[in-house]
Motif scaffolding. Structure first.
Motif, PDB file in Angstrom:
ATOM      1  N   TYR A 142      -7.440  -2.343   6.489  1.00  0.00           N
ATOM      2  CA  TYR A 142      -7.266  -1.547   8.074  1.00  0.00           C
ATOM      3  C   TYR A 142      -8.829  -1.054   7.806  1.00  0.00           C
ATOM      4  O   TYR A 142      -9.553  -0.561   7.148  1.00  0.00           O
ATOM      5  CB  TYR A 142      -6.950  -0.617   8.093  1.00  0.00           C
ATOM      6  N   ALA A 147       0.525  -1.157   0.174  1.00  0.00           N
ATOM      7  CA  ALA A 147      -0.148   0.123   0.443  1.00  0.00           C
ATOM      8  C   ALA A 147       0.726   1.380   0.356  1.00  0.00           C
ATOM      9  O   ALA A 147       2.210   1.271   0.496  1.00  0.00           O
ATOM     10  CB  ALA A 147      -0.750  -0.322   0.881  1.00  0.00           C
ATOM     11  N   GLY A 197      -0.973  10.142  10.457  1.00  0.00           N
ATOM     12  CA  GLY A 197      -0.855  11.205  11.172  1.00  0.00           C
ATOM     13  C   GLY A 197      -1.936  10.458  12.707  1.00  0.00           C
ATOM     14  O   GLY A 197      -2.487   9.454  12.439  1.00  0.00           O
ATOM     15  N   ALA A 223       0.238   6.028  -0.186  1.00  0.00           N
ATOM     16  CA  ALA A 223      -0.480   7.274  -0.439  1.00  0.00           C
ATOM     17  C   ALA A 223       0.857   8.074   0.153  1.00  0.00           C
ATOM     18  O   ALA A 223       1.626   7.972   0.642  1.00  0.00           O
ATOM     19  CB  ALA A 223      -1.448   7.317   0.493  1.00  0.00           C
ATOM     20  N   ASN A 224       0.561   9.687  -0.336  1.00  0.00           N
ATOM     21  CA  ASN A 224       1.260  10.845  -0.148  1.00  0.00           C
ATOM     22  C   ASN A 224       1.393  10.664   0.995  1.00  0.00           C
ATOM     23  O   ASN A 224      -0.338  11.307   1.577  1.00  0.00           O
ATOM     24  CB  ASN A 224       1.591  11.544  -1.138  1.00  0.00           C
ATOM     25  N   ARG A 225       2.671  10.662   2.439  1.00  0.00           N
ATOM     26  CA  ARG A 225       2.225  10.976   3.645  1.00  0.00           C
ATOM     27  C   ARG A 225       1.679  12.605   4.212  1.00  0.00           C
ATOM     28  O   ARG A 225       0.910  12.541   4.928  1.00  0.00           O
ATOM     29  CB  ARG A 225       3.709  11.220   4.183  1.00  0.00           C
ATOM     30  N   VAL A 277     -12.099   6.892  10.280  1.00  0.00           N
ATOM     31  CA  VAL A 277     -10.376   6.870  11.120  1.00  0.00           C
ATOM     32  C   VAL A 277      -9.994   8.097  11.228  1.00  0.00           C
ATOM     33  O   VAL A 277      -9.545   8.400  10.011  1.00  0.00           O
ATOM     34  CB  VAL A 277      -9.652   5.611  11.517  1.00  0.00           C
ATOM     35  N   ASN A 278      -9.707   9.305  11.984  1.00  0.00           N
ATOM     36  CA  ASN A 278      -8.875  10.532  11.503  1.00  0.00           C
ATOM     37  C   ASN A 278      -7.838  10.395  11.041  1.00  0.00           C
ATOM     38  O   ASN A 278      -7.255   9.515  11.093  1.00  0.00           O
ATOM     39  CB  ASN A 278      -9.615  11.946  12.195  1.00  0.00           C
ATOM     40  N   SER A 301       5.073   1.885   7.886  1.00  0.00           N
ATOM     41  CA  SER A 301       4.160   2.121   6.947  1.00  0.00           C
ATOM     42  C   SER A 301       3.257   3.318   7.595  1.00  0.00           C
ATOM     43  O   SER A 301       3.316   4.336   7.217  1.00  0.00           O
ATOM     44  CB  SER A 301       3.965   1.209   6.512  1.00  0.00           C
ATOM     45  N   ALA A 302       3.554   2.686   9.442  1.00  0.00           N
ATOM     46  CA  ALA A 302       2.381   3.113   9.995  1.00  0.00           C
ATOM     47  C   ALA A 302       3.238   4.527  10.716  1.00  0.00           C
ATOM     48  O   ALA A 302       2.370   5.897  11.021  1.00  0.00           O
ATOM     49  CB  ALA A 302       2.308   2.278  10.852  1.00  0.00           C
ATOM     50  N   LEU A 308      -1.646  11.954   4.672  1.00  0.00           N
ATOM     51  CA  LEU A 308      -2.232  11.011   5.521  1.00  0.00           C
ATOM     52  C   LEU A 308      -2.272  12.025   7.237  1.00  0.00           C
ATOM     53  O   LEU A 308      -2.350  11.189   8.040  1.00  0.00           O
ATOM     54  CB  LEU A 308      -1.493   9.866   6.451  1.00  0.00           C
ATOM     55  N   PHE A 321      -1.044   8.483  14.527  1.00  0.00           N
ATOM     56  CA  PHE A 321      -0.520   6.594  14.909  1.00  0.00           C
ATOM     57  C   PHE A 321      -0.511   6.812  16.199  1.00  0.00           C
ATOM     58  O   PHE A 321      -1.150   5.712  17.112  1.00  0.00           O
ATOM     59  CB  PHE A 321       0.514   6.137  13.901  1.00  0.00           C
TER      60      PHE A 321
HETATM   61  C1  LIG Z   1      -4.576   7.142  11.524  1.00  0.00           C
HETATM   62  C2  LIG Z   1      -4.483   5.251  11.071  1.00  0.00           C
HETATM   63  C3  LIG Z   1      -3.791   5.145  12.626  1.00  0.00           C
HETATM   64  C4  LIG Z   1      -3.565   3.394  12.630  1.00  0.00           C
HETATM   65  C5  LIG Z   1      -3.231   2.998  10.615  1.00  0.00           C
HETATM   66  C6  LIG Z   1      -2.685   1.662  11.012  1.00  0.00           C
HETATM   67  C7  LIG Z   1      -2.036   1.215   9.366  1.00  0.00           C
HETATM   68  C8  LIG Z   1      -0.798   1.589   9.463  1.00  0.00           C
HETATM   69  C9  LIG Z   1      -0.146   1.528   8.260  1.00  0.00           C
HETATM   70  C10 LIG Z   1      -0.722   0.682   7.030  1.00  0.00           C
HETATM   71  O1  LIG Z   1      -0.258   1.223   5.958  1.00  0.00           O
HETATM   72  C11 LIG Z   1      -0.228   2.132   4.788  1.00  0.00           C
HETATM   73  C12 LIG Z   1       0.732   2.263   3.803  1.00  0.00           C
HETATM   74  C13 LIG Z   1       1.276   3.045   2.963  1.00  0.00           C
HETATM   75  C14 LIG Z   1       0.931   3.951   3.793  1.00  0.00           C
HETATM   76  O2  LIG Z   1       1.489   5.815   2.802  1.00  0.00           O
HETATM   77  C15 LIG Z   1       3.038   5.991   3.326  1.00  0.00           C
HETATM   78  C16 LIG Z   1       3.683   4.969   4.481  1.00  0.00           C
HETATM   79  C17 LIG Z   1       4.617   6.150   4.437  1.00  0.00           C
HETATM   80  C18 LIG Z   1       5.599   6.872   3.902  1.00  0.00           C
HETATM   81  C19 LIG Z   1       4.438   7.018   2.905  1.00  0.00           C
HETATM   82  O3  LIG Z   1       4.844   8.683   2.568  1.00  0.00           O
HETATM   83  N1  LIG Z   1       3.026   6.599   2.428  1.00  0.00           N
HETATM   84  C20 LIG Z   1       0.314   4.530   4.729  1.00  0.00           C
HETATM   85  C21 LIG Z   1      -0.217   3.097   5.583  1.00  0.00           C
HETATM   86  C22 LIG Z   1      -2.281   1.227   6.948  1.00  0.00           C
HETATM   87  O4  LIG Z   1      -2.772   1.098   5.995  1.00  0.00           O
HETATM   88  C23 LIG Z   1      -3.218   1.597   8.613  1.00  0.00           C
END
Ligand SMILES: CCCCCCc1ccc(Oc2ccc(Oc3cccc(O)n3)cc2)c(O)c1
Length: 257
Positions: free
Chosen positions: A148, A96, A203, A98-100, A155-156, A198-199, A103, A205
């Motif tokens: 998720y 997975a 934001g 997405a642009n951070r 989920v904010n 990734s987590a 997020l 977390f």
């Molecule tokens: C506010 C929700 C907190 C719980 C999030 C649990 C979670 C943790 C990690 C997850 O996997 C990703 C994978 C990539 C992703 O995109 C990213 C990650 C790091 C850097 C970036 O530029 N993008 C964001 C989450 C995911 O789908 C879900």
């Protein structure tokens, strides 16, 4: 009935390091007797993935590059896997992105390009991979992806990744419908928050982790190993009657209002 994975080969996509959920899945499948094939996005990941895979005792793991944003690359990877091993028995899709900067804050700040990117990598890639992998599953098989709660409820801060996960979840069900006649089951594991690389991109977390410890029925976060063991269940004959399903491995947090 034998629930060992001896004599079976599984593809694990998305190991980044030893804290990856994909690595927890790989260890559970290996401990059940499976031979593993690892794919990684680009050469930056080759060494860490090989070092982890080679640390597993017993049968040799195999390694292939696979950039899931490139259809020709996916075709090439599975043609090589077919040539080298012939039949596979399943696949774990743990990819997975997405642009951070999309997020955190308000969802509607998402750009058209950011929306497309998140859906391309986090949702469409499952379909793109399943298309190339299912012909190799000549003895039937299982496909598992990671989702998720933020794809089912707001989920904010999870924002556009939540919208992409909703698409992933629906894609999983439609793939289950297409592939059932080939004896291939497609399911998802909705994992609770786990501290992975990734987590770090999402934001707040840490706030969510604290809420799990205070409000989840089990009052604790889950581990990569617990997700790995549910992947073993979903990829083994123990779950032979289950397809198109999402199993929450989240200390029960999803049942709480
Ligand atoms: C506010 C929700 C907190 C719980 C999030 C649990 C979670 C943790 C990690 C997850 O996997 C990703 C994978 C990539 C992703 O995109 C990213 C990650 C790091 C850097 C970036 O530029 N993008 C964001 C989450 C995911 O789908 C879900």
């Amino acid at each position: 009935m034998n629930f060992s994975l001896e004599g079976r080969t599984y593809v694990v996509m998305g190991v980044a390091n030893k804290r990856s959920i994909a690595w927890g899945i790989a260890r559970s499948l290996h401990d059940a007797g499976a031979r593993l094939i690892f794919t990684y996005a680009n050469e930056r990941f080759e060494k860490p993935v090989r070092d982890l895979g080679d640390s597993l005792e017993g049968q040799e793991s195999l390694y292939y590059e696979c950039d899931v944003t490139d259809d020709e690359a996916i075709k090439k990877t599975f043609a090589e896997i077919k040539n080298d091993v012939g039949t596979i028995h399943g696949l774990a899709h743990c990819i997975a992105f997405a642009n951070r900067d999309e997020l955190n804050g308000e969802y509607m700040n998402v750009t058209r390009d950011g929306f497309k990117l998140a859906h391309d990598i986090s949702a469409y890639s499952l379909t793109a991979v399943a298309k190339e992998a299912y012909p190799l599953m000549t003895e039937g098989g299982g496909i598992v992806t990671l989702t998720y709660l933020g794809g089912e409820k707001v989920v904010n801060n999870y924002n556009v990744m939540g919208v992409a996960k909703a698409s992933l979840d629906a894609s999983m069900r439609y793939l289950a419908n297409d592939l059932g006649k080939h004896g291939i089951r497609v399911n998802a594991i909705s994992a609770g928050p786990i501290r992975t690389v990734s987590a770090k991109g999402v934001g707040s977390f840490n706030t969510i982790l604290k809420e799990i410890e205070e409000r989840a029925p089990l009052r604790r976060p889950v581990s990569q190993e617990e997700v790995g063991d549910t992947a073993y269940y979903l990829l083994s004959d123990l779950s032979r009657g289950v397809t198109g399903e999402i199993i929450h491995v989240d200390s029960g947090f999803n049942i709480i209002g």
